[in-house]
Design an enzyme around this catalytic site. Structure first.
Site, PDB file in Angstrom:
ATOM      1  N   TYR A 243       0.824  -1.211   0.000  1.00 37.75           N
ATOM      2  CA  TYR A 243       0.000   0.000   0.000  1.00 37.75           C
ATOM      3  C   TYR A 243       0.859   1.262   0.000  1.00 37.75           C
ATOM      4  CZ  TYR A 243      -3.437   3.490   1.191  1.00 37.75           C
ATOM      5  OH  TYR A 243      -4.233   4.604   1.149  1.00 37.75           O
TER       6      TYR A 243
ATOM      7  N   TRP B 188       1.134   5.625  -1.832  1.00 40.15           N
ATOM      8  CA  TRP B 188       0.835   6.541  -2.930  1.00 40.15           C
ATOM      9  C   TRP B 188       1.907   6.543  -4.011  1.00 40.15           C
ATOM     10  CZ3 TRP B 188      -2.233  11.478  -3.361  1.00 40.15           C
ATOM     11  CH2 TRP B 188      -3.488  11.337  -2.774  1.00 40.15           C
TER      12      TRP B 188
HETATM   13  N1  LIG Z   1      -2.387   8.498  12.268  1.00 39.25           N
HETATM   14  C1  LIG Z   1      -2.689   8.606  10.983  1.00 39.25           C
HETATM   15  N2  LIG Z   1      -2.093   7.790  10.091  1.00 39.25           N
HETATM   16  C2  LIG Z   1      -2.387   7.889   8.782  1.00 39.25           C
HETATM   17  C3  LIG Z   1      -3.309   8.855   8.315  1.00 39.25           C
HETATM   18  C4  LIG Z   1      -3.939   9.705   9.271  1.00 39.25           C
HETATM   19  O1  LIG Z   1      -4.775  10.567   8.937  1.00 39.25           O
HETATM   20  N3  LIG Z   1      -3.588   9.562  10.594  1.00 39.25           N
HETATM   21  N4  LIG Z   1      -3.596   8.932   6.977  1.00 39.25           N
HETATM   22  C5  LIG Z   1      -3.515   7.669   6.266  1.00 39.25           C
HETATM   23  C6  LIG Z   1      -3.736   7.840   4.837  1.00 39.25           C
HETATM   24  S1  LIG Z   1      -5.238   8.513   4.395  1.00 39.25           S
HETATM   25  C7  LIG Z   1      -2.853   7.402   3.894  1.00 39.25           C
HETATM   26  S2  LIG Z   1      -3.325   7.438   2.254  1.00 39.25           S
HETATM   27  C8  LIG Z   1      -1.546   6.833   4.272  1.00 39.25           C
HETATM   28  C9  LIG Z   1      -0.422   7.263   3.328  1.00 39.25           C
HETATM   29  O2  LIG Z   1       0.652   6.400   3.453  1.00 39.25           O
HETATM   30  P1  LIG Z   1       1.703   6.195   2.255  1.00 39.25           P
HETATM   31  O3  LIG Z   1       1.035   6.300   0.934  1.00 39.25           O
HETATM   32  O4  LIG Z   1       2.459   4.934   2.532  1.00 39.25           O
HETATM   33  O5  LIG Z   1       2.646   7.441   2.473  1.00 39.25           O
HETATM   34  P2  LIG Z   1       3.728   8.116   1.507  1.00 39.25           P
HETATM   35  O6  LIG Z   1       4.571   8.973   2.385  1.00 39.25           O
HETATM   36  O7  LIG Z   1       3.042   8.780   0.374  1.00 39.25           O
HETATM   37  O8  LIG Z   1       4.619   6.889   1.043  1.00 39.25           O
HETATM   38  C10 LIG Z   1       5.001   6.694  -0.269  1.00 39.25           C
HETATM   39  C11 LIG Z   1       6.438   6.167  -0.280  1.00 39.25           C
HETATM   40  O9  LIG Z   1       6.738   5.779  -1.616  1.00 39.25           O
HETATM   41  C12 LIG Z   1       8.028   6.294  -1.981  1.00 39.25           C
HETATM   42  N5  LIG Z   1       7.977   6.466  -3.447  1.00 39.25           N
HETATM   43  C13 LIG Z   1       7.514   7.528  -4.152  1.00 39.25           C
HETATM   44  N6  LIG Z   1       7.609   7.281  -5.479  1.00 39.25           N
HETATM   45  C14 LIG Z   1       8.123   6.036  -5.606  1.00 39.25           C
HETATM   46  C15 LIG Z   1       8.452   5.231  -6.743  1.00 39.25           C
HETATM   47  O10 LIG Z   1       8.261   5.593  -7.882  1.00 39.25           O
HETATM   48  N7  LIG Z   1       8.974   3.992  -6.473  1.00 39.25           N
HETATM   49  C16 LIG Z   1       9.203   3.544  -5.213  1.00 39.25           C
HETATM   50  N8  LIG Z   1       9.712   2.320  -5.068  1.00 39.25           N
HETATM   51  N9  LIG Z   1       8.909   4.306  -4.132  1.00 39.25           N
HETATM   52  C17 LIG Z   1       8.374   5.524  -4.328  1.00 39.25           C
HETATM   53  C18 LIG Z   1       8.180   7.568  -1.201  1.00 39.25           C
HETATM   54  O11 LIG Z   1       9.548   7.885  -1.043  1.00 39.25           O
HETATM   55  C19 LIG Z   1       7.456   7.213   0.108  1.00 39.25           C
HETATM   56  O12 LIG Z   1       8.346   6.683   1.060  1.00 39.25           O
HETATM   57  O13 LIG Z   1      -1.222   7.200   5.617  1.00 39.25           O
HETATM   58  C20 LIG Z   1      -2.245   6.851   6.535  1.00 39.25           C
HETATM   59  N10 LIG Z   1      -1.788   7.049   7.889  1.00 39.25           N
HETATM   60  N1  LIG Z   2      -1.264  18.512   1.805  1.00 40.92           N
HETATM   61  C1  LIG Z   2      -1.733  17.257   1.857  1.00 40.92           C
HETATM   62  N2  LIG Z   2      -2.937  16.968   1.315  1.00 40.92           N
HETATM   63  C2  LIG Z   2      -3.419  15.708   1.387  1.00 40.92           C
HETATM   64  C3  LIG Z   2      -2.670  14.655   1.966  1.00 40.92           C
HETATM   65  C4  LIG Z   2      -1.398  14.982   2.526  1.00 40.92           C
HETATM   66  O1  LIG Z   2      -0.687  14.118   3.059  1.00 40.92           O
HETATM   67  N3  LIG Z   2      -0.965  16.283   2.448  1.00 40.92           N
HETATM   68  N4  LIG Z   2      -3.175  13.376   2.000  1.00 40.92           N
HETATM   69  C5  LIG Z   2      -4.243  13.052   1.059  1.00 40.92           C
HETATM   70  C6  LIG Z   2      -4.939  11.824   1.444  1.00 40.92           C
HETATM   71  S1  LIG Z   2      -4.179  10.340   1.113  1.00 40.92           S
HETATM   72  C7  LIG Z   2      -6.164  11.819   1.988  1.00 40.92           C
HETATM   73  S2  LIG Z   2      -6.930  10.339   2.349  1.00 40.92           S
HETATM   74  C8  LIG Z   2      -6.868  13.068   2.322  1.00 40.92           C
HETATM   75  C9  LIG Z   2      -7.377  13.022   3.745  1.00 40.92           C
HETATM   76  O2  LIG Z   2      -8.492  13.830   3.918  1.00 40.92           O
HETATM   77  P1  LIG Z   2      -9.091  13.954   5.392  1.00 40.92           P
HETATM   78  O3  LIG Z   2      -9.143  12.620   6.011  1.00 40.92           O
HETATM   79  O4  LIG Z   2     -10.340  14.726   5.369  1.00 40.92           O
HETATM   80  O5  LIG Z   2      -7.931  14.852   6.041  1.00 40.92           O
HETATM   81  P2  LIG Z   2      -7.357  15.092   7.484  1.00 40.92           P
HETATM   82  O6  LIG Z   2      -6.418  16.240   7.322  1.00 40.92           O
HETATM   83  O7  LIG Z   2      -6.796  13.858   8.052  1.00 40.92           O
HETATM   84  O8  LIG Z   2      -8.603  15.532   8.355  1.00 40.92           O
HETATM   85  C10 LIG Z   2      -9.355  16.686   8.036  1.00 40.92           C
HETATM   86  C11 LIG Z   2      -9.746  17.384   9.293  1.00 40.92           C
HETATM   87  O9  LIG Z   2     -10.694  16.651  10.046  1.00 40.92           O
HETATM   88  C12 LIG Z   2     -10.713  17.181  11.356  1.00 40.92           C
HETATM   89  N5  LIG Z   2     -11.149  16.169  12.318  1.00 40.92           N
HETATM   90  C13 LIG Z   2     -10.397  15.213  12.897  1.00 40.92           C
HETATM   91  N6  LIG Z   2     -11.146  14.477  13.757  1.00 40.92           N
HETATM   92  C14 LIG Z   2     -12.392  15.004  13.729  1.00 40.92           C
HETATM   93  C15 LIG Z   2     -13.618  14.688  14.399  1.00 40.92           C
HETATM   94  O10 LIG Z   2     -13.723  13.768  15.201  1.00 40.92           O
HETATM   95  N7  LIG Z   2     -14.698  15.454  14.102  1.00 40.92           N
HETATM   96  C16 LIG Z   2     -14.637  16.472  13.220  1.00 40.92           C
HETATM   97  N8  LIG Z   2     -15.754  17.161  12.968  1.00 40.92           N
HETATM   98  N9  LIG Z   2     -13.497  16.805  12.579  1.00 40.92           N
HETATM   99  C17 LIG Z   2     -12.397  16.067  12.825  1.00 40.92           C
HETATM  100  C18 LIG Z   2      -9.296  17.616  11.642  1.00 40.92           C
HETATM  101  O11 LIG Z   2      -9.308  18.897  12.225  1.00 40.92           O
HETATM  102  C19 LIG Z   2      -8.621  17.553  10.288  1.00 40.92           C
HETATM  103  O12 LIG Z   2      -7.831  18.693   9.967  1.00 40.92           O
HETATM  104  O13 LIG Z   2      -6.016  14.184   2.185  1.00 40.92           O
HETATM  105  C20 LIG Z   2      -5.264  14.174   0.970  1.00 40.92           C
HETATM  106  N10 LIG Z   2      -4.638  15.465   0.839  1.00 40.92           N
HETATM  107 MO   LIG Z   3      -5.277   8.689   2.060  1.00 43.21          MO
END
Ligand SMILES: Nc1nc2c(c(=O)[nH]1)N[C@H]1C(S)=C(S)[C@@H](COP(=O)(O)OP(=O)(O)OC[C@H]3O[C@@H](n4cnc5c(=O)[nH]c(N)nc54)[C@H](O)[C@@H]3O)O[C@H]1N2
Ligand SMILES: Nc1nc2c(c(=O)[nH]1)N[C@H]1C(S)=C(S)[C@@H](COP(=O)(O)OP(=O)(O)OC[C@H]3O[C@@H](n4cnc5c(=O)[nH]c(N)nc54)[C@H](O)[C@@H]3O)O[C@H]1N2
Ligand SMILES: [Mo]
Length: 771
Positions: free
Chosen positions: A107, A109
Site C-alpha cells: 500500500y 501513494w
Molecule cells: N495516524 C494517521 N495515520 C495515517 C493517516 C492519518 O490521517 N492519521 N492517513 C492515512 C492515509 S489517508 C494514507 S493514504 C496513508 C499514506 O501512506 P503512504 O502512501 O504509505 O505514504 P507516503 O509517504 O506517500 O509513502 C510513499 C512512499 O513511496 C516512496 N515512493 C515515491 N515514489 C516512488 C516510486 O516511484 N517507487 C518507489 N519504489 N517508491 C516511491 C516515497 O519515497 C514514500 O516513502 O497514511 C495513513 N496514515
Molecule cells: N497537503 C496534503 N494533502 C493531502 C494529503 C497529505 O498528506 N498532504 N493526503 C491526502 C490523502 S491520502 C487523503 S486520504 C486526504 C485526507 O483527507 P481527510 O481525512 O479529510 O484529512 P485530514 O487532514 O486527516 O482531516 C481533516 C480534518 O478533520 C478534522 N477532524 C479530525 N477528527 C475530527 C472529528 O472527530 N470530528 C470532526 N468534525 N473533525 C475532525 C481535523 O481537524 C482535520 O484537519 O487528504 C489528501 N490530501
Molecule cells: Mo489517504
C-alpha cells in the site's frame, strides 16, 4: 523548462548549476506552493538510497525472523548480488511455502505517473511469479467504501459528489463536518491540473452562502469564508448529528415523502433515536451531554438547515477513527431527513477538499493503465490489518460479512509505500516486521520502511524517468519527460522487476518484449484505441509527447448527485437491495456485529471511556494529514523543513492548555499515549480547540532513542492505536487518540531520521546530515 507532474500538481522544472529550479504550472490558478518547494529534495543525495543495500544481519546470517530488523546497519552491494539474493529468496519462499506466503499488498501513494506506478508494477511482477497475498481498501476510506457499498450501493457520494461549481451557485448553507481543508485540496492521487476547490467556496461566499465549520481545528476552512466555528468533542459527530436529526423530526421539519419514497429503514432508526428501542431519547439535550455543543445551538442549527438549501459535507477523517462507519452513515441519514438529496447544492458529500479532484471534473472514459495481470492467490487482508496478519498467522477475523483467516507470511515486498509512516502503533509494527523471513523494499530515500528491510533497491524518482500522468478526477493527460539523470545507481521499479523477472526465468512474461519507452507508447496507443468514438485526441504518441499536454475526452462537470434517483427512484434505483438509500440495512444487521449494528448507532469509542480533560491522557490527539508535504514524502524538503520546530514536527495546542502545563512556543514536548510516545515542537495556537492537540502525520519515524520516546522526530503513529473501525470495514483508526503533553526531559536526543543507516569508509561527507 520542462512540464512535469506530481500528486500535488503540474510544474515546470529545469536543472541548473545551482540545483533544480521548479516553477508552478502557469495555467494553475492556485498552485500548491509549499509542496512544490519540496520537489528539489527529490535529488538530495544525502538522503537517497544510491546503490542496492543489504541489511548486515541478513548478509551475515541469511533469511529468518529477526528482532534486529530496523536496528541493523546496511552494507552497500552490487546490483548483481542484490538481484540474485532477492530472486533466490522469492524462489525459495514460493517453492517452500506457496505464493500466499508472499505479502505484496504494498500500500502507498508512490509517485504520479501511469506507467511507473510502483504498486501496479509490484503487483504485475508478483502475478507473473504466481501471485501474492494482497490488501483491499485504503487508509483513506477504510470504513467509507465498505459501508457505502451497503447503504447506497457504491462510492458515488465520494467520486460523483455534486460538483463544487454547482455548490458555488446554489448552496445557501454549508455544514462542514471536519471542514473542507484547503491544505488537503492541494493534492490529488495521480495529479491535478487546476486547483479550484477554494475558488469555488469563495464564489459561494461572495454570493452570500453561510459556512458552519464543525471541527477541532479552525483552519479546516479558509479564513475568508467567515465560518461559524463549532467544536464538538472529537469523535462525537455521530451524537451531534443524532441531535440534529431528532430536532428536525420532532419539529416536523423532516421530509416525510423523501423518507418514504427514497429511503429504507427510517422507522427502525427513528424508534432507536426516539427511545422506543431502549428508552434512551437521543435528542439535542442528549447529544449536548456527549458532544459538548450547547443544546440551543444544536436546535438552532437544525432549524436553519431545514430553512435553507443545505449541503452537509463529511470529511474523510470522520471515518478514520474507531466506529468510523457511524458518522458517515449518520450524515447520510441526516441528509435523508432533510430531504434535499438530488437537488442542486443540497444533500450530502463525502470528502470535499480531501483531494483536489473531489467535486471537480471527472474523466468518465478509460485511462492509460498498466495491466497488472491475474492473481491466482485468493488470500487478502483489509489494508490496515497488516500488523495483525504478521503477528497472528492463522487467526480468524471478520470483514464485511465474511469470516477470514490471516495467511502465514514469510516474505514481504514493498514498493511505493511507507508503512512506517502510515500504520498505527509503530512500535507494534516493528515487532510485526520482525516475524517474516525476508523483507524486500524499493525506495528512493532511507525511510523507516527501507530501514526495516533486508534488501533495499534504489528507485529512481519521477524526475529521472519518462512517464505519462493523469487522474480520473482531472481533465488532462500530461507527458512527464525526465528532467535529469538517475542519481547514484537508481533504477525505475520497472527496470528492477524486469531484471528480477529475467533472473527468475519469467522476463518475457513480465516485460512482453517492451522497453520503458515502448511501454509508454503502448499504454498511450491502447488507451486511444479503447476510447469511444469521437474521443480520439487525433495525435499519435510522438505527437502527444511533443505537445506535452492534451485534454482527456468525456469529462463530466456540473454534476448533481442523485438527481435522476430523486426524480424517479423506480426508474433510477440505487444498486442496494431495496433500490433506496438504506438508513437501516438488513444486510449489515444480518452480520450480527455489535460494533456496527444495522442502523446508525451511537457507540462510545474506547478513547471516550474517560471524560475529556480527565485521566492520565486528558487531551485528544488529532493526527491529520499534513499541510506542508504529502504524507511522509519529501519530509526533508524545504517546504516541510521550514515548518519544523527545533528540528521536530510542529504540534499545535490551545494556548490555555499550553499555559496550564507550563509550556511555551518552541518547547520540545513529549506527547504520550497508552501505547507510546513522541517528541515534537510546540506551537500554541487558538486555531486549535481547547482540549485538543494536533500533530500531523508524515514526520519520518525515528526510533533512535527508545529510552526517551518511541519516535524522537514527531511521527504521531508512535502514539496511535492499531485497532480496526469495526468488524464491518476494519478501516484505519489513526485520526484520534488520547494523550498527555509535557516538556521533554533534557538532554534531547538528536533527530537521526535523515541520516542513512550506512557507513561507507571515506564517504562520510556525502552522507552527512542535511541542514
Ligand atoms: N495516524 C494517521 N495515520 C495515517 C493517516 C492519518 O490521517 N492519521 N492517513 C492515512 C492515509 S489517508 C494514507 S493514504 C496513508 C499514506 O501512506 P503512504 O502512501 O504509505 O505514504 P507516503 O509517504 O506517500 O509513502 C510513499 C512512499 O513511496 C516512496 N515512493 C515515491 N515514489 C516512488 C516510486 O516511484 N517507487 C518507489 N519504489 N517508491 C516511491 C516515497 O519515497 C514514500 O516513502 O497514511 C495513513 N496514515
Ligand atoms: N497537503 C496534503 N494533502 C493531502 C494529503 C497529505 O498528506 N498532504 N493526503 C491526502 C490523502 S491520502 C487523503 S486520504 C486526504 C485526507 O483527507 P481527510 O481525512 O479529510 O484529512 P485530514 O487532514 O486527516 O482531516 C481533516 C480534518 O478533520 C478534522 N477532524 C479530525 N477528527 C475530527 C472529528 O472527530 N470530528 C470532526 N468534525 N473533525 C475532525 C481535523 O481537524 C482535520 O484537519 O487528504 C489528501 N490530501
Ligand atoms: Mo489517504
Amino acid at each position: 523548462m520542462t512540464l512535469h507532474s506530481s500528486h500535488w500538481g503540474a510544474f515546470e522544472a529545469v536543472e541548473t548549476a545551482a540545483g533544480l529550479e521548479v516553477r508552478p504550472d502557469p495555467t494553475d490558478p492556485n498552485p500548491a506552493d509549499a509542496l512544490l518547494r519540496n520537489v528539489p529534495a527529490m535529488l538530495d543525495e544525502r538522503v537517497r538510497v544510491l546503490v542496492p543495500h543489504v541489511r548486515r544481519g541478513f548478509l551475515e546470517r541469511g533469511a529468518g525472523p529477526d528482532e534486529r530488523r530496523g536496528h541493523d546497519d546496511f552494507v552497500p552491494v552490487g546490483w548483481e548480488q542484490a538481484l540474485s539474493l532477492a530472486a533466490r529468496e522469492l524462489d525459495r519462499v514460493r517453492t517452500a511455502f506457496g505464493n500466499a506466503s508472499i505479502f505484496g499488498g504494498s500500500y502507498g501513494w508512490g509517485s504520479a505517473g501511469r506507467f511507473h506506478h510502483a504498486q501496479s508494477q509490484v503487483h504485475r511482477f508478483l502475478n507473473v511469479l504466481g501471485g501474492y497475498t494482497r490488501s483491499v481498501e485504503t487508509y483513506s476510506l477504510g470504513a467509507a467504501r465498505p459501508l457505502l457499498r451497503r447503504i447506497v450501493g457504491n462510492d458515488d457520494p465520494i467520486m460523483r459528489s455534486t460538483s463544487l461549481s454547482v455548490l458555488a451557485e446554489h448552496t445557501e448553507l454549508f455544514v462542514c463536518f471536519g471542514g473542507i481543508p484547503a491544505k488537503n485540496a492541494q493534492v490529488n492521487a495521480g495529479g491535478v491540473t487546476r486547483h479550484a476547490t477554494v475558488g469555488h467556496l469563495r464564489r459561494a461566499r461572495e454570493r452570500g452562502a453561510r459556512f458552519v465549520l464543525v471541527s477541532p481545528l479552525r483552519d479546516d476552512l479558509v479564513a475568508d469564508l467567515d465560518a461559524e466555528w463549532i467544536t464538538p468533542v472529537p469523535g462525537t459527530d455521530t451524537a451531534l448529528m443524532f441531535g440534529l436529526a431528532h430536532t428536525l423530526v420532532r419539529n416536523g421539519l423532516h421530509d416525510g415523502d423523501f423518507l418514504r419514497t427514497h429511503c429504507a429503514g427510517f422507522d427502525e432508526w427513528w424508534s432507536y433515536l426516539d427511545g422506543r428501542t431502549d428508552g434512551v431519547v437521543r435528542d439535542a439535550a442528549w447529544a449536548s451531554r456527549i458532544c459538548a455543543v450547547p443544546e440551543e445551538r444544536i436546535v438552532a442549527l437544525a432549524r436553519e438547515m431545514a430553512a435553507h438549501r443545505t449541503m452537509i459535507t463529511l470529511s474523510w477523517s470522520l471515518q478514520r477513527a474507531r466506529y468510523g462507519e457511524q458518522p458517515l452513515w449518520t450524515g447520510v441519514a441526516l441528509a435523508c431527513v432533510l430531504g434535499q438529496i438530488g437537488l442542486p447544492g443540497g444533500g450530502v458529500g463525502h470528502g470535499y477538499g480531501a483531494m483536489a479532484g473531489i467535486g471537480g471534473p471527472r474523466a468518465e472514459g478509460p485511462l492509460p493503465t498498466l495491466p497488472q495481470g491475474f492473481n491466482t492467490v485468493t488470500d487478502f487482508i483489509p489494508v490496515a490489518r497488516i500488523a495483525d496478519m504478521l503477528l497472528h498467522p492463522g487467526d480468524g477475523f471478520d470483514f464485511d460479512g465474511a469470516r477470514l483467516r490471516y495467511p502465514d507470511i514469510r516474505l514481504v515486498y514493498w514498493a511505493g509505500g511507507n508503512p512506517f509512516h502510515h500504520h498505527q502503533d509503530l512500535a507494534r509494527l516493528r515487532r510485526a516486521f520482525a516475524r517474516p523471513e525476508t523483507v524486500i523494499v524499493h525506495e528512493q530515500f532511507w525511510t523507516a520502511t527501507a530501514r526495516h528491510a533486508d534488501i533495499v533497491f534504489p528507485a529512481s524518482t519521477t524526475l529521472e524517468r519518462d512517464d505519462l500522468g493523469c487522474a480520473r478526477e482531472s481533465d488532462a493527460l500530461i507527458a512527464m519527460p525526465r528532467v535529469t539523470e538517475p542519481r547514484g545507481e537508481a533504477r525505475s521499479d520497472f527496470a528492477i522487476f524486469r531484471a528480477l523477472a529475467e533472473e527468475l526465468g519469467v522476463g518475457k512474461e513480465f516485460d512482453e518484449g517492451r522497453d520503458e519507452w515502448e511501454w509508454l507508447e503502448h499504454l498511450y496507443e491502447s488507451w486511444r484505441a479503447a476510447l469511444a468514438e469521437g474521443g480520439d485526441p487525433g495525435l499519435d504518441f510522438a505527437g502527444f509527447w511533443a505537445k506535452g499536454r492534451i485534454d482527456l475526452p468525456r469529462v463530466s462537470r456540473d454534476r448533481v448527485l442523485y438527481a435522476d434517483f430523486r426524480a424517479d427512484p423506480v426508474a433510477h434505483p440505487l444498486p442496494t437491495p431495496s433500490g433506496r438509500i438504506e438508513i437501516a440495512s438488513a444486510t449489515i444487521a444480518s452480520f450480527g456485529y455489535d460494533d456496527c449494528p444495522g442502523h446508525p448507532t451511537w457507540l462510545e469509542p474506547e478513547f471516550l471511556a474517560e471524560p475529556p480533560g480527565t485521566g492520565p491522557f486528558p487531551l485528544f490527539l488529532v493526527a491529520n494529514n499534513p499541510a506542508t508535504r504529502l504524507h511522509s514524502q519529501l519530509d526533508h524538503g524545504a517546504g516541510s523543513a521550514d515548518a519544523k520546530v527545533a528540528g521536530r514536527e510542529p504540534v499545535r495546542m490551545h494556548p490555555a492548555d499550553a499555559a496550564a502545563r507550563g509550556l511555551a512556543a518552541g518547547d520540545v514536548v513529549l506527547v504520550e499515549s497508552r501505547v507510546g510516545s513522541v517528541l515534537a515542537g510546540l506551537v500554541p495556537s487558538d486555531d486549535v480547540a481547547p482540549g485538543v492537540v494536533q500533530l500531523s502525520t508524515g514526520a519520518w519515524f525515528d526510533p533512535s532513542a527508545p529510552d526517551v520516546a518511541t519516535c524522537v522526530h514527531g511521527n504521531p503513529n508512535a502514539v496511535t492505536t492499531d485497532i480496526g473501525t469495526s468488524r464491518l470495514a476494519q478501516g484505519c483508526t489513526g485520526q484520534l487518540s488520547r494523550v498527555e503533553v509535557r516538556k521533554a526531559p533534557a538532554p534531547l536526543p538528536s533527530v537521526r531520521a535523515f541520516v542513512p543507516p550506512v557507513r561507507i569508509p571515506g564517504d562520510d561527507a556525502l552522507r552527512a546530515k542535511p541542514e
